[in-house]
Design an enzyme around this catalytic site. Structure first.
Site, short mmCIF file in Angstrom:
data_model
loop_
_atom_site.label_atom_id
_atom_site.label_comp_id
_atom_site.label_asym_id
_atom_site.label_seq_id
_atom_site.Cartn_x
_atom_site.Cartn_y
_atom_site.Cartn_z
N GLU A 195 -3.32 7.38 -4.32
CA GLU A 195 -3.50 6.15 -3.42
C GLU A 195 -3.13 4.74 -4.51
O GLU A 195 -4.03 4.88 -5.44
CB GLU A 195 -4.59 5.84 -2.51
CG GLU A 195 -4.53 4.64 -1.47
CD GLU A 195 -5.97 4.50 -1.06
OE1 GLU A 195 -6.02 4.59 0.15
OE2 GLU A 195 -6.78 3.82 -1.87
N TYR A 252 0.93 -1.21 -0.23
CA TYR A 252 -0.03 0.03 -0.04
C TYR A 252 0.75 1.32 -0.12
O TYR A 252 1.83 1.27 0.97
CB TYR A 252 -0.94 -0.02 1.35
CG TYR A 252 -1.56 1.11 1.37
CD1 TYR A 252 -3.02 1.31 1.03
CD2 TYR A 252 -1.01 2.56 1.81
CE1 TYR A 252 -3.85 2.50 1.08
CE2 TYR A 252 -1.91 3.50 1.98
CZ TYR A 252 -3.30 3.74 1.69
OH TYR A 252 -3.98 4.62 1.71
#
Ligand code: GDP
Ligand code: MN
Length: 377
Positions: free
Chosen positions: A185, A101
């Site tokens: 993101e 992530y």
């Protein structure tokens, strides 16, 4: 404004972040042809501006073009967390070895940007942060210095990402700054079995203050599939936000409207929307606003809460009267006028004496009444 995954990955690719080959389609037939071009086996991904598509059935593997067509047909029109699927993206599948992530967000509290990274990607980061807080690394980024190669290496190392992921971190910073984003993101960023680093999913939130530079994302940057009333309001220069309750809310000034939402919720009502007619609103603006709110089928009652400052309450009352002439009002209105020219405004409404228009002296009283009327409807 949030971008769709396929738009986010377009920005990633333009800034040198590798993404799997993919195509966006809006029908089963085009899905079948696209799958053939992509090599047959594909991942079918619903394009909706919300996360957690995987869990909701919005990310599915298809073994061949016929299966891709079938999956696309099932997904198109589906509802994912309140978002209707209008297009699907077909992507070349990749063999994933590890999921990570990475994101940059504007952290208003520290007036800086924050790099957030984790070696445990794929899941929702909020979940990882809640269950395994140590697995999520946060590194402040000074916007003046940005993410240099050194800084990128430092973030990757702190989060336990492989060194090959560092270039993605500096490129992602370029996406954030060059594209006027408030959030970028990648979840998951993956390392494939054959050692490539790829962005498998992307989320980008653009800064609406830079909308004038973002015409490439569509009609003045708004969602062509968004709420039709929101589009109509935007065209009229009104600040309107659709919510999911029953009490329509009109006020002047964001602060007053926000607290009106709270007061309505506090007395058991559920706001259906939020319309800020702003300071110095004219009768025309009030009339436009009211007809907009009344055309929302979810609205059962309307609360007009105006504190006259620059806006004069008699102009607001004139606007309500104008709206009563031009729109067929079938839902009760509770009006609370206070401040600049309030007595004159109240007198105008009293003189009009419309059976569905009620006046209240206080904000609390008005909110209670509007909530009760919505409940009784
Ligand atoms: P989200 O659920 O909305 O975040 O959608 P994602 O695009 O992140 O997909 C959910 C999960 O599906 C990812 O975390 C991956 O594990 C998996 N996934 C998506 N695309 C691929 C792919 O091409 N290959 C493999 N093996 N898994 C994938
Ligand atoms: Mn994801």
């Amino acid at each position: 404004m949030d971008l769709y995954e396929h738009q986010a990955r377009q920005l990633f690719a333009e800034h040198g972040i590798a993404v799997p080959r993919a195509e966006v389609v809006d029908s089963a037939a085009t899905a079948q042809r696209a799958a053939r071009r992509l090599g047959g086996r594909v991942v079918v991904k619903a394009q909706v501006r919300t996360g957690g598509r995987g869990k909701a059935g919005g990310v599915k593997m298809a073994a061949d073009p016929a299966a891709a067509a079938l999956t696309a047909r099932q997904m198109l029109g589906m509802d994912i967390r309140g978002h209707t699927v209008r297009t699907v993206m077909l992507a070349e599948p990749v063999d994933v070895e590890a999921e990570f992530y990475v994101s940059y967000v504007l952290d208003r509290a520290s007036s800086a940007f924050l790099a957030i990274a984790s070696a445990e990607g794929g899941m929702e980061i909020e979940e990882v942060a809640a269950t395994r807080p140590d697995a999520v690394t946060r590194v402040p980024v000074d916007p003046a210095e940005g993410v240099t190669d050194d800084k990128a290496r430092q973030i990757a190392e702190a989060a336990g990402l492989p060194a090959e992921a560092a270039p993605v971190l500096s490129r992602l910073w370029q996406v954030l700054t060059r594209e006027d984003a408030l959030l970028v993101e990648v979840n998951p960023l993956v390392r494939t079995v054959d050692g490539r680093i790829l962005a498998l999913d992307g989320k980008v939130t653009l800064d609406d203050n830079a909308r004038f530079r973002q015409s490439r994302w569509g009609t003045d940057g708004r969602d062509p599939h968004g709420d039709p009333l929101e589009a109509e309001a935007a065209a009229k220069g009104l600040n309107y936000v659709k919510l999911d309750g029953e009490v329509g809310i009109i006020g002047n000034g964001a602060g007053l409207v926000m607290s009106t939402l709270d007061v309505v919720a506090g007395c058991g009502g559920r706001p259906a929307n939020f319309l800020d007619i702003g300071g110095g609103a004219s009768a025309r603006v009030m009339a436009d606003g009211l007809s907009l709110i009344l055309s929302d089928p979810d609205v059962k009652s309307v609360l007009v809460n105006v504190f006259g400052g620059i806006t004069a309450c008699d102009a607001v009352a004139d606007g309500i009267v104008q709206a009563l002439e031009t729109v067929r009002v079938t839902k009760p209105l509770v009006v609370r006028l206070d401040g600049n020219n309030a007595p004159r405004g109240r007198a105008i409404l009293d003189a009009r004496a419309h059976p569905l228009v009620h006046q209240a002296a206080t904000m609390d009283g008005a909110a209670r009444r509007a909530a009760r009327l919505a409940d009784a409807a």
